[in-house]
Design an enzyme around this catalytic site. Structure first.
Site, PDB file in Angstrom:
ATOM      1  N   GLU A 236       0.829  -1.218   0.000  1.00 43.84           N
ATOM      2  CA  GLU A 236       0.000   0.000   0.000  1.00 43.84           C
ATOM      3  C   GLU A 236       0.869   1.276   0.000  1.00 43.84           C
ATOM      4  OE1 GLU A 236      -2.585  -0.677   3.395  1.00 43.84           O
ATOM      5  OE2 GLU A 236      -4.127  -1.491   2.097  1.00 43.84           O
TER       6      GLU A 236
ATOM      7  N   GLU B  31      -6.881  -7.745  -0.629  1.00 44.82           N
ATOM      8  CA  GLU B  31      -7.286  -7.662   0.780  1.00 44.82           C
ATOM      9  C   GLU B  31      -8.792  -7.420   0.817  1.00 44.82           C
ATOM     10  OE1 GLU B  31      -5.237  -5.019   3.436  1.00 44.82           O
ATOM     11  OE2 GLU B  31      -3.243  -5.729   2.866  1.00 44.82           O
TER      12      GLU B  31
END
Length: 629
Positions: free
Chosen positions: A150, A233
């Site tokens: 991320e 995710e």
């Protein structure tokens, strides 16, 4: 689509972290993940677990990554490996070793800073050759390797990301699929993806969001014809900090959101399939509006995942997700194993065996540092746990005022008329917390000479996400008494062992449990509060099975618990919501088991804890609630 061995392939994965599950239970949890319908396991690799001290590499016990990967393969599970070097994951410092914070000048984490990249090269130079034989192309289970994590939510340093790709390719070859994970917005994908280097861009997003517009956006950041929709995710639950209500998400809502992805052949990885436990001192933390808005994570990493912290699967979420996966899975799903047995071993009577200040004489002088000013824990080579800071001041007749502008994370303040840390009466005067930092009034102790000041600082877990991850611990500013800077400090490291470490340095835990003669001292007779060790024993009959249990610490204050010298983690029932600590059966044994509690504040008045057969997240001011994202 993804293609595997010439056939289209839908990834139905789940995160399950080897470092949050005892090795003896890896197979049990992986079989439960298979029964959920998963064909792939995704796991992070925490650098700090594998290199706890610079140059000291650990790949045994709970850090035996290669054995975990081979077990996945044995059970016919593919692997997506999140190699970092930064992982986030609600894990201390996002997986970075804390010794990176002891380097001078400061290393700029997650950047193209040459000093940082040199350390990453050293780490990946050990790690990646270990996993290379286990890549899918080499006959192993690893189908993809993630670069960073991320990054688009943090920075915009393409030189750094490209350097990681070059390193990975150098060790792993050109055939392995490298991938990034970023939030499903144009801005995060723009900053976090590595276009033109054959790196696949995956996305994550809030459960319940319409996935298909995000998958359409994902295509813009992948090569034409090479953008199979992948949510790497998919949140089955959420994390919980101390003093919050336990995060819970509705089972049917979660399953319906999953079906929206799967019905059009989208690939998905459940975060988490099984959360596990933040054993030892490895829990992470978040920040809010600023660095002082500090929110440490619970010891439990249950995450409200379909497979609970203790491996339970007889719940609505497991059934709802399995039902959806079963609809779209080409293979028939394995049968669901029953929940593992748990036993309440009854009440455990503890004895107060030592006051922390009485044990300081037992600490090796190598753990004591003297300096003009307070020193951060990392510079003391004390990466986790506690440091005691000691100095002296001249008191005022009407009392004094103590100010510590910057303390990470929680400081308990004591005064004494004796300069000897293990002599004389020690009085508690107050606590300074990072998130509510206030001055403390120091009463006049009417000492013959200067008053001794003792400040016990707890590192409650380093920030693992956001702009404030460079999170040193201890006293990080000058200390002021009545407006004057206090000089001449003594710093005493309190040597607890962390997860996967052998108890060390004439271990204070063992000393505490053997320190019975202290209880006769006058100092302890009048003191029911303050940092102390409590020891209890409980027996498991040889005719019965050793099973999982929980230790209920309801009625206790705040501290750390050890069972048979294994650091099972922090407890803080006065803050909540977690009341009970999970004790997996492999920690226990037939015959006598030893529980040692380091209680910082005040114990349960009866000095009892209960071994019970279920979790409890109803302590503190909050209570469990269901919310949809």
């Amino acid at each position: 689509m993804f293609w595997k061995d010439g056939k289209s392939f839908q990834i139905i994965g789940g995160d399950l972290h080897y470092f949050r599950v005892l090795p003896e239970y890896w197979e049990d949890r992986l079989l439960r993940a298979k029964a959920l319908g998963l064909n792939t396991i995704q796991t992070y690799i925490p650098w700090n677990l594998h290199e706890p001290e610079a140059g000291k590499l650990v790949f045994e016990g709970i850090a035996d990554l290669v054995s975990f990967l081979k077990l996945c393969q044995k059970l016919d599970l593919l692997v997506m490996l999140r190699a970092g070097p930064y992982i986030c994951g609600e894990w201390d410092l996002g997986g970075f070793p804390a010794w990176l914070l002891s380097i001078f000048p400061d290393v700029r984490l997650r950047s193209s800073d040459p000093a940082y990249l040199q350390k990453v090269e050293g780490w990946w130079g050990v790690l990646l050759p270990k996993v290379a034989p286990l890549l899918y192309g080499n006959g192993g289970p690893i189908i993809m390797v993630q670069i960073e994590n991320e990054f688009g939510s943090y920075g915009d340093d393409k030189v750094y990301l490209r350097h990681l790709v070059k390193l990975a390719r150098g060790h792993l070859g050109e055939d392995i699929i490298l991938y990034t994970t970023d939030g499903g917005s144009r801005e995060t994908l723009k900053k976090g993806t590595i276009q033109g280097h054959g790196v696949f861009a995956a996305v994550d997003f809030t459960t319940g969001d319409n996935p298909w517009p995000i998958f359409k956006l994902q295509k813009e950041f992948n090569s034409p014809g090479k953008s199979p929709p992948l949510s790497s995710e998919f949140y089955t639950g959420w994390l919980t900090h101390w003093s919050e209500k336990m995060a819970r998400t509705d089972a049917d809502f979660t399953a319906a959101a999953l079906e929206k992805i799967m019905l059009k052949n989208g690939s998905v990885v459940l975060y988490m399939a099984h959360g596990g436990t933040n054993f030892g001192f490895y829990n992470g933390a978040n920040t809010g509006v600023d660095e002082s808005d500090y929110k440490p994570d619970l010891t439990s990493y249950d995450y409200d995942a379909p497979i609970s912290e203790s491996g339970d699967v007889e719940n609505a979420k497991f059934k709802a997700i399995r039902r959806v996966v079963g609809k779209y899975s080409l293979a028939s799903l394995p049968s669901v194993p029953p929940n593992n047995k748990k036993t309440g071993y009854g009440s455990i009577q503890l004895k107060r065996t030592a006051f922390l200040f009485d044990l300081l004489g037992e600490i090796d002088s190598s753990h004591i540092v003297e300096a003009e000013n307070p020193t951060a824990m990392e510079y003391l080579n004390q990466m986790f746990g506690f440091v005691l800071y000691a100095s002296e001041y001249a008191p005022k007749t009407g009392g004094s005022k103590l100010v510590i502008p910057k303390v990470h994370d929680r400081a308990q303040v004591f005064i004494s008329c004796s300069s000897e840390v293990n002599g004389g009466e020690v009085s508690y005067v107050g606590t300074i917390e990072r998130w509510s930092n206030q001055a403390i009034d120091l009463p006049n102790a009417k000492c013959v000479s200067d008053t001794s000041l003792f400040i016990l600082v707890e590192n409650m877990g380093r920030v693992n996400y956001g702009p404030y991850i460079f999170d040193r611990k201890g006293i990080l500013s000058s200390v002021y008494v009545d407006g004057r800077v206090l000089k001449r400090w003594k710093m005493i490291s309190i040597p607890f062992h962390n997860l996967n470490e052998v108890p060390k340095f004439n271990p204070i835990i063992r000393t505490a449990s053997e320190f019975h003669e202290v209880s006769a001292r006058k100092k302890l007779e009048n003191k029911s509060e303050g940092p102390s060790f409590y020891t209890g024993h409980f027996s498991i009959d040889t005719t019965t099975e050793v099973t999982d249990t929980y230790i209920s610490l309801r009625g206790w204050g705040k501290g750390v618990a050890f069972v048979n010298e294994f650091n099972i983690g922090r407890y803080w029932p006065t803050s909540g919501p977690q009341c009970n600590l999970y004790i997996p059966a492999p920690i226990l044994r037939h015959g006598e088991n030893v529980l040692v509690i380091f209680e910082l504040e005040s114990p349960n008045p009866e000095l009892m804890v209960d071994s019970v057969d279920q979790p409890d997240f109803t302590c503190g001011p909050g209570q469990a609630s269901v919310h949809q994202f």
